[in-house]
Design a protein around this motif. Sequence first.
Motif, PDB file in Angstrom:
ATOM      1  N   SER A 197       8.837  -0.816 -37.323  1.00  0.00           N
ATOM      2  CA  SER A 197       7.462  -1.273 -37.158  1.00  0.00           C
ATOM      3  C   SER A 197       6.630  -0.142 -36.575  1.00  0.00           C
ATOM      4  N   VAL A 198       5.324  -0.290 -36.652  1.00  0.00           N
ATOM      5  CA  VAL A 198       4.461   0.747 -36.099  1.00  0.00           C
ATOM      6  C   VAL A 198       4.622   0.820 -34.584  1.00  0.00           C
ATOM      7  N   GLN A 199       4.913  -0.312 -33.936  1.00  0.00           N
ATOM      8  CA  GLN A 199       5.136  -0.283 -32.493  1.00  0.00           C
ATOM      9  C   GLN A 199       6.386   0.530 -32.151  1.00  0.00           C
ATOM     10  N   GLU A 200       7.452   0.341 -32.928  1.00  0.00           N
ATOM     11  CA  GLU A 200       8.676   1.116 -32.711  1.00  0.00           C
ATOM     12  C   GLU A 200       8.437   2.589 -33.012  1.00  0.00           C
ATOM     13  N   ALA A 201       7.685   2.863 -34.074  1.00  0.00           N
ATOM     14  CA  ALA A 201       7.379   4.258 -34.407  1.00  0.00           C
ATOM     15  C   ALA A 201       6.624   4.927 -33.266  1.00  0.00           C
ATOM     16  N   ARG A 202       5.663   4.213 -32.685  1.00  0.00           N
ATOM     17  CA  ARG A 202       4.918   4.768 -31.559  1.00  0.00           C
ATOM     18  C   ARG A 202       5.840   5.051 -30.378  1.00  0.00           C
ATOM     19  N   SER A 203       6.746   4.127 -30.093  1.00  0.00           N
ATOM     20  CA  SER A 203       7.638   4.313 -28.946  1.00  0.00           C
ATOM     21  C   SER A 203       8.566   5.507 -29.133  1.00  0.00           C
ATOM     22  N   ARG A 204       8.832   5.865 -30.372  1.00  0.00           N
ATOM     23  CA  ARG A 204       9.692   7.018 -30.669  1.00  0.00           C
ATOM     24  C   ARG A 204       8.894   8.310 -30.867  1.00  0.00           C
ATOM     25  N   GLY A 205       7.603   8.245 -30.664  1.00  0.00           N
ATOM     26  CA  GLY A 205       6.786   9.426 -30.919  1.00  0.00           C
ATOM     27  C   GLY A 205       6.752   9.801 -32.384  1.00  0.00           C
ATOM     28  N   TYR A 206       6.945   8.780 -33.255  1.00  0.00           N
ATOM     29  CA  TYR A 206       6.923   8.969 -34.717  1.00  0.00           C
ATOM     30  C   TYR A 206       8.015   9.919 -35.196  1.00  0.00           C
TER      31      TYR A 206
END
Length: 457
Positions: free
Chosen positions: A148-157
């Motif tokens: 998800s985009v939230q997970e992507a954000r948390s990983r720094g993309y």
Amino acid sequence: MTELTTPARGSHALETRSRTVRLEATNPEGSFLGKNVAREKFTSGVDSGFAFADLLFGLDLGNAPAFGFAYPEWRGHLDDVYFHPDMSTLVEWAPGLDAVIGDYWLKDGTPVPLCPRNLVRKMVDRLSVSGFTATVAVEIEATVFEESVQEARSRGYRDLTPLGGSAGTAYHLAKSNDWVEYMSAVARRLDEVGIAWEAWSDEDAAGQIELNLAPGDPIAVGDAWARTRQVMREVAFEQGRTVTFMAKPTAGYGQASHLNVSLQRDGINAFYAEEGPSATMRHAIGGLLATIEGTASIVLPQITSYRRLVDLSGPPVTVTWGISNKTTAVRAVCGHPTQSRLEYRLPGADANLYLALAGVLAGVIAGVEREIEPPEPVDAMAWCLPPGLGVERLPDTMTKAADKLEQDPILRDLLGAEFVDYWVGTRRWEWMQFHTAGGDPFAELSEWESARYFELP
């Protein structure tokens, strides 16, 4: 020169039945911006326009004001510019929500010189003076990830999982259902909002998609491009996925926005000749190559854009053209009465298509009006060419391309000095931000770029 034509205003206001209307337009960076207004507010303002602060032409993708260059007289005081809806674009986007695309205008009724959609209209009007209309098409490339985009954000993309598996071969049909479900949902949404598309397929990189929009008028295709990317994002959010239009979201293959263009006069394809390129096509090629180094700044807008330009990896790297030669910057498709066209292969997926179309059409206009003859076509591979052949390489950094644009008299004349000076200033600002705020020029892809470009534009 003719006055800039104005979009249809007001005539369809009462057709709006939804409670909310979303106003839509891009900023020069290519971000899709707007606001949601109540139906009553929309009906009362459809003729007078809707005020937007001029900061939408002054903030970079990090939400900081860009400095270091002269502001136009109308900018810099947080004054208002006015969004005027083009009522021909009004659609029902979702239950209770209509959407309309528009342009930005100044208080005195003149177009904002930096408005991307107005720049395309300016080129379309210039072509009409010579009796031409243009037909264009775009190939949208994007990469979809499982997270998800939230997970992507948390990983720094970083370290995301490509949707559909790790296979990275073009046209691969043995994709997992999640990949097919995503693109099937995108296609359904495009049909629902009236965006004509022709094909979609697996592209070279893992998780990468190519989506071909139907050819049409440059402004209409620009509108379809902007809305298609919004659809792809919304479907990704709904399915718990994330999608990016970065020029190079991983250290692997990059992503492009190849443009196809042809000219018609009296309904006849002016690029067609039985023996090969017509005189009009030949001159268009000459204009495109004469301006391509400056236009590179427009169609390769971000730091990451230039990481695509690697020999043997797909994008062009030289100032070249050829007949059916996809290793060149401009590919001529010849010999068909209706399909003869030019494919401009330089733009990255991160380019603002309105600006890219304006730059490409400016090159075509210059070539046709000035009868610019192109160099000889390249029949061999245009990558890895040895020095001494007289073939120039394309600018491979943001500052090199900005310098070329600043010095290009043709683009300055056709696109306007105010736009050119603004754009060059913002590119130099972006270069400074990269080098002073954590960018790494020696990385294949720096964390700074992922954070700045993955979601925007």
